[in-house]
Design a protein around this motif. Structure first.
Motif, PDB file in Angstrom:
ATOM      1  N   ILE A 278      19.412  37.135 -17.756  1.00  8.82           N
ATOM      2  CA  ILE A 278      18.975  38.511 -17.985  1.00  8.82           C
ATOM      3  C   ILE A 278      19.598  39.393 -16.902  1.00  8.82           C
ATOM      4  N   ALA A 279      19.776  40.625 -17.249  1.00  8.85           N
ATOM      5  CA  ALA A 279      20.310  41.596 -16.277  1.00  8.85           C
ATOM      6  C   ALA A 279      19.153  42.238 -15.526  1.00  8.85           C
ATOM      7  N   LYS A 280      19.211  42.157 -14.210  1.00  5.26           N
ATOM      8  CA  LYS A 280      18.184  42.752 -13.358  1.00  5.26           C
ATOM      9  C   LYS A 280      18.865  43.301 -12.113  1.00  5.26           C
ATOM     10  N   ASP A 281      18.576  44.575 -11.827  1.00  5.04           N
ATOM     11  CA  ASP A 281      19.202  45.250 -10.687  1.00  5.04           C
ATOM     12  C   ASP A 281      20.723  45.182 -10.789  1.00  5.04           C
ATOM     13  N   LYS A 282      21.236  45.385 -12.003  1.00  5.56           N
ATOM     14  CA  LYS A 282      22.671  45.424 -12.295  1.00  5.56           C
ATOM     15  C   LYS A 282      23.375  44.091 -12.034  1.00  5.56           C
ATOM     16  N   THR A 283      22.619  43.030 -11.954  1.00  5.69           N
ATOM     17  CA  THR A 283      23.198  41.697 -11.797  1.00  5.69           C
ATOM     18  C   THR A 283      22.515  40.739 -12.766  1.00  5.69           C
ATOM     19  N   LEU A 284      23.222  39.660 -13.087  1.00  4.73           N
ATOM     20  CA  LEU A 284      22.645  38.639 -13.957  1.00  4.73           C
ATOM     21  C   LEU A 284      21.824  37.658 -13.123  1.00  4.73           C
ATOM     22  N   ARG A 285      20.710  37.243 -13.721  1.00  2.00           N
ATOM     23  CA  ARG A 285      19.853  36.263 -13.060  1.00  2.00           C
ATOM     24  C   ARG A 285      19.481  35.191 -14.071  1.00  2.00           C
ATOM     25  N   PRO A 286      19.529  33.930 -13.637  1.00  3.12           N
ATOM     26  CA  PRO A 286      19.164  32.843 -14.565  1.00  3.12           C
ATOM     27  C   PRO A 286      17.649  32.639 -14.599  1.00  3.12           C
ATOM     28  N   LEU A 287      17.130  32.425 -15.796  1.00  5.91           N
ATOM     29  CA  LEU A 287      15.699  32.184 -15.993  1.00  5.91           C
ATOM     30  C   LEU A 287      15.495  30.873 -16.742  1.00  5.91           C
ATOM     31  N   MET A 288      14.323  30.271 -16.508  1.00  6.42           N
ATOM     32  CA  MET A 288      13.948  29.037 -17.221  1.00  6.42           C
ATOM     33  C   MET A 288      12.432  28.945 -17.251  1.00  6.42           C
ATOM     34  N   ASP A 289      11.885  28.504 -18.370  1.00  2.00           N
ATOM     35  CA  ASP A 289      10.435  28.423 -18.557  1.00  2.00           C
ATOM     36  C   ASP A 289       9.909  27.033 -18.186  1.00  2.00           C
ATOM     37  N   LEU A 290      10.078  26.643 -16.950  1.00  2.00           N
ATOM     38  CA  LEU A 290       9.529  25.380 -16.450  1.00  2.00           C
ATOM     39  C   LEU A 290       8.437  25.690 -15.435  1.00  2.00           C
ATOM     40  N   ASN A 291       7.204  25.291 -15.754  1.00  2.00           N
ATOM     41  CA  ASN A 291       6.123  25.501 -14.793  1.00  2.00           C
ATOM     42  C   ASN A 291       6.025  24.306 -13.850  1.00  2.00           C
ATOM     43  N   ASP A 292       5.077  24.361 -12.933  1.00  6.57           N
ATOM     44  CA  ASP A 292       4.951  23.311 -11.926  1.00  6.57           C
ATOM     45  C   ASP A 292       4.627  21.961 -12.560  1.00  6.57           C
ATOM     46  N   ALA A 293       3.740  21.954 -13.568  1.00  4.13           N
ATOM     47  CA  ALA A 293       3.391  20.683 -14.214  1.00  4.13           C
ATOM     48  C   ALA A 293       4.599  20.076 -14.922  1.00  4.13           C
ATOM     49  N   GLN A 294       5.405  20.901 -15.549  1.00  2.00           N
ATOM     50  CA  GLN A 294       6.590  20.390 -16.230  1.00  2.00           C
ATOM     51  C   GLN A 294       7.631  19.890 -15.237  1.00  2.00           C
ATOM     52  N   ILE A 295       7.765  20.584 -14.119  1.00  2.00           N
ATOM     53  CA  ILE A 295       8.695  20.110 -13.090  1.00  2.00           C
ATOM     54  C   ILE A 295       8.226  18.762 -12.536  1.00  2.00           C
ATOM     55  N   LYS A 296       6.927  18.630 -12.333  1.00  6.69           N
ATOM     56  CA  LYS A 296       6.389  17.377 -11.806  1.00  6.69           C
ATOM     57  C   LYS A 296       6.592  16.240 -12.794  1.00  6.69           C
ATOM     58  N   ALA A 297       6.506  16.529 -14.099  1.00  2.00           N
ATOM     59  CA  ALA A 297       6.687  15.497 -15.126  1.00  2.00           C
ATOM     60  C   ALA A 297       8.152  15.177 -15.385  1.00  2.00           C
ATOM     61  N   SER A 298       9.066  15.954 -14.867  1.00  2.66           N
ATOM     62  CA  SER A 298      10.499  15.733 -15.119  1.00  2.66           C
ATOM     63  C   SER A 298      11.008  14.561 -14.294  1.00  2.66           C
ATOM     64  N   PRO A 299      11.849  13.699 -14.880  1.00  2.00           N
ATOM     65  CA  PRO A 299      12.410  12.586 -14.105  1.00  2.00           C
ATOM     66  C   PRO A 299      13.371  13.089 -13.031  1.00  2.00           C
ATOM     67  N   THR A 300      13.442  12.362 -11.953  1.00  2.00           N
ATOM     68  CA  THR A 300      14.315  12.745 -10.838  1.00  2.00           C
ATOM     69  C   THR A 300      15.770  12.466 -11.197  1.00  2.00           C
ATOM     70  N   TYR A 301      16.631  13.374 -10.825  1.00  2.00           N
ATOM     71  CA  TYR A 301      18.061  13.188 -11.043  1.00  2.00           C
ATOM     72  C   TYR A 301      18.644  12.426  -9.859  1.00  2.00           C
ATOM     73  N   GLU A 302      19.347  11.334 -10.166  1.00  2.00           N
ATOM     74  CA  GLU A 302      20.019  10.539  -9.141  1.00  2.00           C
ATOM     75  C   GLU A 302      21.413  10.187  -9.648  1.00  2.00           C
ATOM     76  N   ALA A 303      22.364  10.133  -8.729  1.00  2.00           N
ATOM     77  CA  ALA A 303      23.762   9.950  -9.112  1.00  2.00           C
ATOM     78  C   ALA A 303      24.040   8.585  -9.727  1.00  2.00           C
ATOM     79  N   ASP A 304      23.261   7.581  -9.394  1.00  2.00           N
ATOM     80  CA  ASP A 304      23.536   6.225  -9.874  1.00  2.00           C
ATOM     81  C   ASP A 304      22.577   5.776 -10.967  1.00  2.00           C
ATOM     82  N   LYS A 305      21.846   6.706 -11.583  1.00  2.00           N
ATOM     83  CA  LYS A 305      20.900   6.367 -12.635  1.00  2.00           C
ATOM     84  C   LYS A 305      21.192   7.209 -13.881  1.00  2.00           C
ATOM     85  N   PRO A 306      20.673   6.766 -15.035  1.00  2.00           N
ATOM     86  CA  PRO A 306      20.903   7.544 -16.266  1.00  2.00           C
ATOM     87  C   PRO A 306      20.426   8.984 -16.111  1.00  2.00           C
ATOM     88  N   ILE A 307      21.152   9.875 -16.765  1.00  2.00           N
ATOM     89  CA  ILE A 307      20.835  11.301 -16.693  1.00  2.00           C
ATOM     90  C   ILE A 307      19.868  11.630 -17.816  1.00  2.00           C
TER      91      ILE A 307
END
Length: 346
Positions: A278-307
């Motif tokens: 979205i454009a805000k203050d004449k610049t683009l900003r990235p947004l995402m609808d992830l709340n704290d519970a969803q972030i906590k439920a998300s698997p951890t990203y690691e370089a040597d494990k499946p994505i």
């Protein structure tokens, strides 16, 4: 009787019988006078007749009374032995259905590491296989379309390194290559012109001015180190990498979520489709609808494990309300029938 004549003895007997009968007939004269003296005459007196009161007829003697006949006793019904029916089998009540599972809060998608590769710090080579530099950033427009890749062109011992932006379409991605995963397809003469120092550059020019990144065109934004926010302004995480597939299409962004849920360093991969700008203050900003519970439920990203890239789960679809029954409209014929029925009932 001999020859029809009576014997003499029998004749004598008959004569004796007749004599005796004659004597009996004349017995009155033989035993006394035949006339009796007349009874004296007396005046008649009237004697009232006393009729005794009638006594109730005495009941016949109990002994003489006929014995009443006893009624015949009914025969008892024939009771046949009844075999008791076995009790019905005891059926255990069905257990209550388990409560419905809670609706998922995230949706995950597995990415193959053989077909995706991180952008940050990946080597960029020329068509002849010579390493040109390393990718350090990319830009995207408001629709999320990649526009440029920023490459740090190598100098000598770090001197003369320059950050140059190239069109995104000038790169080819080979995630599973043994060498550099990114190849630039820009013709060599254009690359030579890019590698030549700018005319304004001299020994007096500050090094920072030489190594400064090119200006980002309007309507674009750099992704690396950008803060992804929620619509309400809360922070989701910081972009630390972008995963690109063999078709040069971004598939996911790697977000550093350290300090948001826990103080430990932690990163997650979020689907590129879950990111919007979205454009805000004449610049683009990235947004995402992830709340704290969803972030906590998300698997951890690691370089040597499946994505496993995550996205917010879509809201449950509302249950459609049952359609009301159509109202019945009475026409003239039905009204007439109703009136006729009312008259008949009267």
């Amino acid at each position: 009787m001999i020859g029809g004549f009576l014997r003499p003895a029998f004749r004598l007997l008959l004569l004796a019988v007749f004599a005796a009968f004659a004597a009996m007939m004349s017995g009155c004269s033989l035993f006394g006078p035949t006339e009796q003296p007349p009874a004296p005459i007396t005046e008649a007196t009237v004697t009232p007749l006393v009729v005794p009161a009638l006594e109730p007829a005495s009941e016949p003697d109990q002994a003489e009374a006929p014995e009443p006949k006893e009624p015949k006793k009914p025969r008892p019904p024939v009771v046949r032995p009844h075999k008791p029916e076995p009790p019905p089998p005891v059926v255990a009540p069905a257990p209550p259905p388990p409560p419905p599972a809670p609706a998922p809060i995230i949706v995950t998608r597995t990415l193959d590491r053989n077909t995706t590769h991180g952008l940050l710090d990946s080597e960029v080579q020329k068509l002849d296989g010579k390493v040109l530099g390393r990718a350090i950033d990319m830009t995207a427009d408001g629709s999320g379309t990649p526009r440029q890749m920023i490459v740090n062109l190598q100098g000598f011992l770090g001197i003369g390194d320059r950050k140059v932006g190239f069109p995104w379409t000038a790169f080819r991605f080979t995630p599973n290559a043994k060498g550099a995963p990114i190849t630039i397809t820009t013709p060599p003469n254009q690359l030579a012109a890019t590698n030549r120092p700018k005319p304004s550059a001299s020994l007096a020019t500050p090094l920072a001015a030489v190594t400064a990144a090119p200006a980002v065109p309007p309507g674009q934004m750099e992704l690396m180190d950008a803060d992804v926010e929620r619509p309400n302004g809360g922070k989701v995480g910081r972009v630390i990498d972008v995963l690109i597939d063999v078709n040069a299409q971004p598939q996911a962004v790697v977000l550093d979520v350290s300090g948001i849920i826990s103080p430990d360093r932690r990163a997650i991969a979020a689907n590129w489709s879950a990111l919007r700008f979205i454009a805000k203050d004449k610049t683009l900003r990235p947004l995402m609808d992830l709340n704290d519970a969803q972030i906590k439920a998300s698997p951890t990203y690691e370089a040597d494990k499946p994505i496993r890239a995550v996205s917010p789960a879509p809201p449950p679809s509302p249950v459609p309300a049952s359609a009301p029954a159509p109202a019945t409209t009475a026409g003239p014929s039905s009204s007439a029938a109703a009136a006729s029925t009312a008259r008949t009932s009267r």
